[in-house]
Design an enzyme around this catalytic site. Structure first.
Site, PDB file in Angstrom:
ATOM      1  N   ASP A  67     -31.003  -2.203  76.697  1.00 51.16           N
ATOM      2  CA  ASP A  67     -29.607  -2.409  77.103  1.00 51.16           C
ATOM      3  C   ASP A  67     -29.526  -3.379  78.270  1.00 51.16           C
ATOM      4  O   ASP A  67     -30.530  -3.779  78.832  1.00 51.16           O
ATOM      5  CB  ASP A  67     -28.921  -1.075  77.446  1.00 51.16           C
ATOM      6  CG  ASP A  67     -29.808  -0.143  78.284  1.00 51.16           C
ATOM      7  OD1 ASP A  67     -30.699  -0.648  78.986  1.00 51.16           O
ATOM      8  OD2 ASP A  67     -29.618   1.078  78.227  1.00 51.16           O
ATOM      9  N   ASN A 137     -25.248  13.155  81.394  1.00 49.40           N
ATOM     10  CA  ASN A 137     -24.253  13.574  80.403  1.00 49.40           C
ATOM     11  C   ASN A 137     -24.809  13.480  78.974  1.00 49.40           C
ATOM     12  O   ASN A 137     -24.064  13.597  78.009  1.00 49.40           O
ATOM     13  CB  ASN A 137     -22.972  12.743  80.533  1.00 49.40           C
ATOM     14  CG  ASN A 137     -23.198  11.259  80.225  1.00 49.40           C
ATOM     15  OD1 ASN A 137     -24.330  10.817  80.045  1.00 49.40           O
ATOM     16  ND2 ASN A 137     -22.120  10.503  80.168  1.00 49.40           N
ATOM     17  N   HIS A 139     -26.303  10.808  77.646  1.00 51.80           N
ATOM     18  CA  HIS A 139     -26.261   9.495  76.990  1.00 51.80           C
ATOM     19  C   HIS A 139     -27.672   8.983  76.725  1.00 51.80           C
ATOM     20  O   HIS A 139     -28.637   9.336  77.414  1.00 51.80           O
ATOM     21  CB  HIS A 139     -25.424   8.490  77.787  1.00 51.80           C
ATOM     22  CG  HIS A 139     -26.068   7.916  79.015  1.00 51.80           C
ATOM     23  ND1 HIS A 139     -25.477   7.986  80.253  1.00 51.80           N
ATOM     24  CD2 HIS A 139     -27.227   7.245  79.211  1.00 51.80           C
ATOM     25  CE1 HIS A 139     -26.239   7.388  81.142  1.00 51.80           C
ATOM     26  NE2 HIS A 139     -27.316   6.932  80.537  1.00 51.80           N
ATOM     27  N   GLU A 144     -22.729   6.361  75.155  1.00 48.77           N
ATOM     28  CA  GLU A 144     -22.079   7.469  75.860  1.00 48.77           C
ATOM     29  C   GLU A 144     -21.638   8.549  74.863  1.00 48.77           C
ATOM     30  O   GLU A 144     -21.667   8.330  73.646  1.00 48.77           O
ATOM     31  CB  GLU A 144     -20.879   6.934  76.649  1.00 48.77           C
ATOM     32  CG  GLU A 144     -21.232   5.922  77.731  1.00 48.77           C
ATOM     33  CD  GLU A 144     -21.843   6.547  78.987  1.00 48.77           C
ATOM     34  OE1 GLU A 144     -22.161   7.753  78.976  1.00 48.77           O
ATOM     35  OE2 GLU A 144     -21.998   5.805  79.985  1.00 48.77           O
TER      36      GLU A 144
END
Length: 263
Positions: A67, A137, A139, A144
């Site tokens: 990424d 979270n 991800h 996400e």
């Protein structure tokens, strides 16, 4: 899925680097997917140490990045391109022609650029080992919560939780809102997934990803579908796992379970 629990973070780093190093020795033209962030820095340092101490050869290895931040040029010190050059490429004998990093400031038709990156991975034979972290979270890369399990390389809006984590390295005016990322479907096509997580703050996310229900609300749970996923944790990141004792048994037999590395 093989879950490996080490006593310390440093042991986790060395274990991951050893497995990658063994894989490179088995396959000198290994296609390796790289993850950025604080979690894998120790792995890269251990790989550099192996290169210096044992002459581990990276000249035939092909590298792909997971990424990047949208709009951030390679030269920006906060870019993941700069991260990889700082922690990996400047210290090993990587062939520049074998380094394929996602560009956050790609010019022209961005959708065509994403398609060309996917095509490049395909044309090179696919990624053999993909290194991964996990967000608090859940991800995976910058996929996400509620990302599609079949998603491909694309632009993603960063969540509040992710941006809060990034605020440790970005000042408020530069904090990115968007990123480009391999999709969950792209990641799933790698032959082996190697996920790392260390520290108490990752314990809940790891428990959901490894033992929780398969759900788009926790993108990292998608690794449950992968036929060859290895998860390396320290004891703190593993503290919420229900089957921790069994994973510890597995960890003690790692040399038998993965005698030739990950490839």
């Amino acid at each position: 899925m093989l879950v490996v629990i080490t006593e310390t973070i440093e042991q986790g780093h060395r274990t991951a680097a050893s497995l990658i190093g063994q894989s490179i020795k088995q396959n000198p033209t290994l296609r390796l997917g790289l993850a950025a962030g604080t979690t894998p820095i120790g792995v890269y340092q251990s790989l550099v140490d192996l290169h210096r101490a044992t002459h581990l050869d990276f000249s035939g290895v092909e590298f792909f990045s997971l990424d990047e931040f949208l709009g951030l040029p390679f030269a920006n010190s906060n870019s993941y391109a700069a991260f990889f050059h700082q922690h990996v490429f400047r210290h090993i004998n990587a062939n520049p022609d074998n380094i394929h990093l996602l560009q956050g400031d790609a010019q022209g038709d961005i959708m065509s650029y994403f398609h060309s990156f996917e095509q490049l991975i395909h044309d090179r034979g696919g990624i053999d080992v993909q290194l991964l972290g996990i967000g608090i979270n859940g991800h995976l890369a910058f996929n996400e919560p509620m990302s599609s399990f079949r998603s491909r390389t694309r632009v993603c809006l960063l969540s509040t939780e992710t941006r809060e984590a990034l605020s440790r390295t970005f000042n408020e005016t530069e904090l990115p809102e968007w990123a480009v990322t391999m999709g969950l479907g792209t990641i799933a096509e790698a032959r082996t997934l190697l996920m790392l997580a260390f520290g108490k703050e990752k314990a809940k996310a790891i428990a959901k990803a490894v033992e929780g229900p398969l759900t788009a609300a926790v993108p990292a749970s998608s690794i449950q579908l992968h036929p060859n996923a290895v998860v390396i944790l320290d004891s703190e990141a593993a503290e919420d796992l229900k089957f921790k004792k069994y994973y510890q048994q597995q960890s003690s037999h790692l040399a038998m379970l993965l005698p030739g590395g990950l490839a």
